[in-house]
Design a protein around this motif. Structure first.
Motif, PDB file in Angstrom:
ATOM      1  N   ARG A 121       3.116  27.761   6.844  1.00 63.73           N
ATOM      2  CA  ARG A 121       3.949  27.085   5.839  1.00 63.73           C
ATOM      3  C   ARG A 121       3.238  27.211   4.486  1.00 63.73           C
ATOM      4  NH1 ARG A 121       4.038  22.669  10.160  1.00 63.73           N
ATOM      5  NH2 ARG A 121       5.982  23.073  11.250  1.00 63.73           N
ATOM      6  N   PRO A 122       3.546  28.254   3.736  1.00 64.23           N
ATOM      7  CA  PRO A 122       2.787  28.546   2.514  1.00 64.23           C
ATOM      8  C   PRO A 122       2.776  27.396   1.495  1.00 64.23           C
ATOM      9  CG  PRO A 122       4.238  30.384   3.048  1.00 64.23           C
ATOM     10  CD  PRO A 122       4.548  29.277   4.004  1.00 64.23           C
ATOM     11  N   ARG A 123       3.882  26.716   1.332  1.00 65.84           N
ATOM     12  CA  ARG A 123       3.917  25.617   0.357  1.00 65.84           C
ATOM     13  C   ARG A 123       3.031  24.459   0.807  1.00 65.84           C
ATOM     14  NH1 ARG A 123       9.660  23.966  -1.382  1.00 65.84           N
ATOM     15  NH2 ARG A 123       8.509  23.111  -3.133  1.00 65.84           N
ATOM     16  N   GLN A 154      -0.584  25.533   0.407  1.00 63.81           N
ATOM     17  CA  GLN A 154      -1.002  25.474  -0.998  1.00 63.81           C
ATOM     18  C   GLN A 154      -1.221  24.027  -1.433  1.00 63.81           C
ATOM     19  OE1 GLN A 154      -1.875  27.992  -2.973  1.00 63.81           O
ATOM     20  NE2 GLN A 154      -2.498  26.434  -4.430  1.00 63.81           N
ATOM     21  N   THR A 155      -0.369  23.121  -0.991  1.00 60.28           N
ATOM     22  CA  THR A 155      -0.527  21.698  -1.328  1.00 60.28           C
ATOM     23  C   THR A 155      -1.829  21.161  -0.736  1.00 60.28           C
ATOM     24  OG1 THR A 155       1.869  21.411  -1.372  1.00 60.28           O
ATOM     25  CG2 THR A 155       0.538  19.417  -1.150  1.00 60.28           C
ATOM     26  N   CYS A 199      -0.362  23.792   9.055  1.00 55.72           N
ATOM     27  CA  CYS A 199       0.152  24.370   7.810  1.00 55.72           C
ATOM     28  C   CYS A 199      -0.075  25.869   7.656  1.00 55.72           C
ATOM     29  CB  CYS A 199      -0.431  23.631   6.617  1.00 55.72           C
ATOM     30  SG  CYS A 199      -2.142  24.002   6.283  1.00 55.72           S
TER      31      CYS A 199
END
Length: 172
Positions: free
Chosen positions: A12-14, A17-18, A9
């Motif tokens: 992959r910023p989203r 963050q998740t 991740c």
């Protein structure tokens, strides 16, 4: 467990963050609070014994420290470096080897040292449990300390257990 999660991740910023949000929620639950549930599942339902329950507690007490630190370490990678790596035509695994893992290194060391302390705290708690009139225990310093406090009320034994813990910490 945490290094592969962070590698997947990191760009992959989203997703990052998740994962950070899930980790924050998971870390907010004290591992010790989950221990009775782990004992019920591991000992009563699966028949795995206290060793399995203790291992589960140690993992839930340790996993958050390297995860937070590594997520923080890769979040500081400058976008210019990422673009330069992509401009050089490096594939994902090469970028991991040349950029992400070195950037994560100091954070992983810090997280691992902190996790060791959190794991030791969790182990001390996990070695002795009384539930519905039954005593579940594993041999160890935590078990000795719990028996000295709850069964015997022996001040000398408590002092020796605490002194040995402090001695180990100072030695290490």
């Amino acid at each position: 467990i945490t290094v592969p999660l962070v590698l997947v991740c990191w760009d992959r910023p989203r997703l990052r963050q998740t994962l950070t949000t899930i980790a924050q929620i998971g870390a907010s639950l004290p591992a010790v609070a989950l221990f009775p549930l782990l004992v019920l599942v591991a000992v009563r339902k699966l028949g795995g014994g206290m060793e399995i329950a203790s291992l589960g507690l140690v993992l839930t007490g340790m996993i958050w420290y390297p995860l937070f630190n590594c997520l923080g370490g890769v979040a500081t990678i400058p976008t210019d470096l990422v673009e330069a790596m992509k401009g050089l035509g490096l594939n994902r695994i090469q970028v991991w080897k040349k950029l992400v893992l070195p950037a994560m290194g100091p954070a992983l060391v810090t997280g691992t040292i902190t996790a060791w302390g959190g794991g030791w705290n969790a182990l001390v708690v996990s070695e002795y449990v009384q539930h519905q009139g039954l005593t579940y225990q594993v041999r160890g310093l935590g078990s000795l300390l719990d028996r000295a406090v709850y069964e015997q009320g022996d001040t000398q034994a408590i002092t020796l257990c605490v002194a040995s813990m402090v001695g180990w910490i100072l030695l290490i």
